[in-house]
Write an enzyme that holds these catalytic residues in place. Structure first.
Site, PDB file in Angstrom:
ATOM      1  N   SER A 254       0.829  -1.216   0.000  1.00  0.00           N
ATOM      2  CA  SER A 254       0.000   0.000   0.000  1.00  0.00           C
ATOM      3  C   SER A 254       0.857   1.257   0.000  1.00  0.00           C
ATOM      4  O   SER A 254       0.334   2.358  -0.117  1.00  0.00           O
ATOM      5  CB  SER A 254      -0.930   0.000   1.215  1.00  0.00           C
ATOM      6  OG  SER A 254      -0.158  -0.098   2.391  1.00  0.00           O
ATOM      7  N   CYS A 340       5.275 -11.180  12.393  1.00  0.00           N
ATOM      8  CA  CYS A 340       6.345 -10.572  13.194  1.00  0.00           C
ATOM      9  C   CYS A 340       5.793 -10.022  14.511  1.00  0.00           C
ATOM     10  O   CYS A 340       6.408  -9.169  15.133  1.00  0.00           O
ATOM     11  CB  CYS A 340       7.088  -9.504  12.404  1.00  0.00           C
ATOM     12  SG  CYS A 340       6.041  -8.207  11.761  1.00  0.00           S
TER      13      CYS A 340
HETATM   14  N1  SAH Z   1       8.135  -8.280   2.973  1.00  0.00           N
HETATM   15  C1  SAH Z   1       8.807  -7.024   3.227  1.00  0.00           C
HETATM   16  C2  SAH Z   1       8.459  -6.407   4.556  1.00  0.00           C
HETATM   17  C3  SAH Z   1       6.994  -6.112   4.738  1.00  0.00           C
HETATM   18  S1  SAH Z   1       6.705  -4.960   5.995  1.00  0.00           S
HETATM   19  C4  SAH Z   1      10.311  -7.236   3.149  1.00  0.00           C
HETATM   20  O1  SAH Z   1      10.763  -8.367   3.297  1.00  0.00           O
HETATM   21  O2  SAH Z   1      11.040  -6.263   2.981  1.00  0.00           O
HETATM   22  C5  SAH Z   1       5.026  -4.679   5.842  1.00  0.00           C
HETATM   23  C6  SAH Z   1       4.620  -3.894   4.605  1.00  0.00           C
HETATM   24  O3  SAH Z   1       3.203  -3.894   4.587  1.00  0.00           O
HETATM   25  C7  SAH Z   1       5.037  -2.434   4.570  1.00  0.00           C
HETATM   26  O4  SAH Z   1       5.742  -2.201   3.386  1.00  0.00           O
HETATM   27  C8  SAH Z   1       3.705  -1.654   4.534  1.00  0.00           C
HETATM   28  O5  SAH Z   1       3.747  -0.535   3.644  1.00  0.00           O
HETATM   29  C9  SAH Z   1       2.754  -2.692   3.994  1.00  0.00           C
HETATM   30  N2  SAH Z   1       1.345  -2.575   4.359  1.00  0.00           N
HETATM   31  C10 SAH Z   1       0.801  -2.275   5.551  1.00  0.00           C
HETATM   32  N3  SAH Z   1      -0.541  -2.383   5.522  1.00  0.00           N
HETATM   33  C11 SAH Z   1      -0.843  -2.779   4.256  1.00  0.00           C
HETATM   34  C12 SAH Z   1      -2.075  -3.083   3.582  1.00  0.00           C
HETATM   35  N4  SAH Z   1      -3.242  -3.035   4.212  1.00  0.00           N
HETATM   36  N5  SAH Z   1      -2.012  -3.472   2.301  1.00  0.00           N
HETATM   37  C13 SAH Z   1      -0.835  -3.554   1.652  1.00  0.00           C
HETATM   38  N6  SAH Z   1       0.342  -3.281   2.232  1.00  0.00           N
HETATM   39  C14 SAH Z   1       0.352  -2.895   3.522  1.00  0.00           C
END
Ligand code: SAH
Length: 397
Positions: A254, A340
């Site tokens: 997002s 996490c």
């Molecule tokens: N997989 C990534 C880390 C993910 S951290 C890696 O290994 O680098 C969580 C992510 O979820 C963040 O980038 C945040 O922007 C996104 N996020 C949070 N809520 C969300 C939603 N409802 N829909 C899509 N993305 C979301």
């Protein structure tokens, strides 16, 4: 504050029998509700911890405002605090030298897990990024020891401090901006498992990348195949690792700024990846309804359960995401799914996956049940250090 930590003859903080039992069980925290007396103890002091009978339990860092009032730093008397800090930093670096390969980005110091509660230092190639999370670690004497020890050992081009204003507020520390502590470089390129990433030291979430997933990226890439969807992709950590093995990779997040960096990372690695800016919940619902299928799906959401109160909603969130992902996987497909939230234990998480598999009428075969990378050590008696779960499973029928 800095002076109080450098003086000999530390003040004594008495803890309740419950607080003492917690320390004797191997934890290092005592909550404020288990503190018996702290008369006149300055914020951020080094203190002697004693039980209600006066028996000394060790030396701790004291916070006058956090719910975690005591973080034990040694079970022994501490005579020279800066020397202890230097030793702990040297030990943390030596531990990584033994374990860390295939990367120039890793966590150098992980707070309690490196016996330096309240301190986090990450290395991104030639840039160090540090976070200070408690009154005691904010003391000048600590900052100086830290910078000297890190520079002597790792010779970074620069050291940047990332400040979480909310943490400083909770610790009743004066506000300060994020910024350079040493040197001038604020961007670099780092690599892990042969994949390259852009790093902007003063932008992005956490201190930059999700270094705790580094070994999980490599593990996921071993099994990934066909068409892949990386849900909650951030700057493309999983997606970029999958690209070498999969015919097509899409990443969903997002956050537009995260996807912009993801796209730059794809170019840096000469990969063609589709980035989709969307809410993961909405997108998975739409895709599931429209009959989209994948061979590999990654689900790596942010921490849903930050507090105990969020736990039920978090479990529902994990269930929904994994249920939809399972419905979209082709037979023989691979699910890589993470949590996490430390409050969601490995058993809880496997339970949610079992429920989702049952509801999706799919059989899930566990390939690997993993945790954080080795530079984010887990201490067996401190459950909070075992926060990351990463389950890799194969879907049949
Ligand atoms: N997989 C990534 C880390 C993910 S951290 C890696 O290994 O680098 C969580 C992510 O979820 C963040 O980038 C945040 O922007 C996104 N996020 C949070 N809520 C969300 C939603 N409802 N829909 C899509 N993305 C979301």
């Amino acid at each position: 504050m800095s002076k109080s930590t450098s003086l000999p003859g530390f003040p004594t903080v008495k803890v309740s029998p419950r607080g003492a039992a917690r320390l004797k069980d191997g934890h290092v925290w005592v909550y404020r509700s288990d503190i018996v007396s702290t008369d006149g103890v300055p914020p951020g002091s080094l203190v002697v911890v004693a039980d209600h009978r006066g028996q000394v339990l060790g030396t701790a860092l004291y916070s006058s405002s956090s719910q975690i009032a005591i973080r034990l730093i040694s079970r022994e008397p501490v005579v020279d605090f800066p020397a202890l800090l230097r030793q702990r930093i040297a030990d943390a670096i030596a531990y990584r030298e033994l374990l860390i390969h295939d990367t120039n980005a890793y966590r150098v110091i992980f707070s309690e897990a490196d016996f330096l509660p309240g301190l986090i230092v990450d290395r991104y190639n030639d840039v160090l990024s540090m976070q200070i999370l408690t009154q005691a670690m904010d003391a000048e004497i600590v900052r100086e020891s830290l910078l000297t020890a890190l520079s002597d050992k790792l010779h970074p081009a620069s050291v940047v401090e990332r400040v979480d204003p909310r943490v400083r507020q909770l610790e009743e520390l004066p506000p300060r901006p994020s910024g350079l502590l040493q040197g001038e470089q604020i961007s670099t390129i780092f690599s892990m498992n042969g994949v390259q990433f852009h790093f902007e030291a003063l932008e992005g979430q956490k201190t930059g990348a999700f270094l705790d997933q580094r070994e999980n990226y490599a593990a996921a890439a071993q099994y990934a195949h066909g068409e892949a969807l990386d849900v909650f992709c951030y700057q493309g950590g999983f997606a970029l690792h999958l690209a070498a093995r999969c015919s097509h990779v899409s990443g969903v997040d997002s956050s537009r700024p995260a996807l912009e960096v993801a796209d730059q990372n794809a170019s840096l690695n000469h990969r063609d990846i589709e980035w989709i800016e969307a809410s993961a919940f909405d997108l998975l619902k739409d895709y599931a309804h429209s009959g989209q299928h994948y061979d590999t799906i990654i689900v790596d959401p942010p921490a849903f359960a930050k507090t105990k109160r969020d736990l039920d909603a978090a479990m529902r969130g994990y269930k929904e995401l994994n249920l939809r992902a399972l419905k979209m996987l082709r037979p023989g497909g691979v699910l890589v799914t993470c949590s996490c939230s430390y409050r969601v234990t490995q058993t809880d998480f496997l339970g949610v996956l079992a429920d989702a598999a049952r509801d999706a009428h799919r059989s899930l075969r566990l390939t690997e049940v993993r945790g954080a990378a080795k530079d984010h050590p887990m201490l067996l008696n401190i459950p909070e250090t075992a926060y990351l779960k990463c389950v890799i499973a194969s879907v049949s029928n």
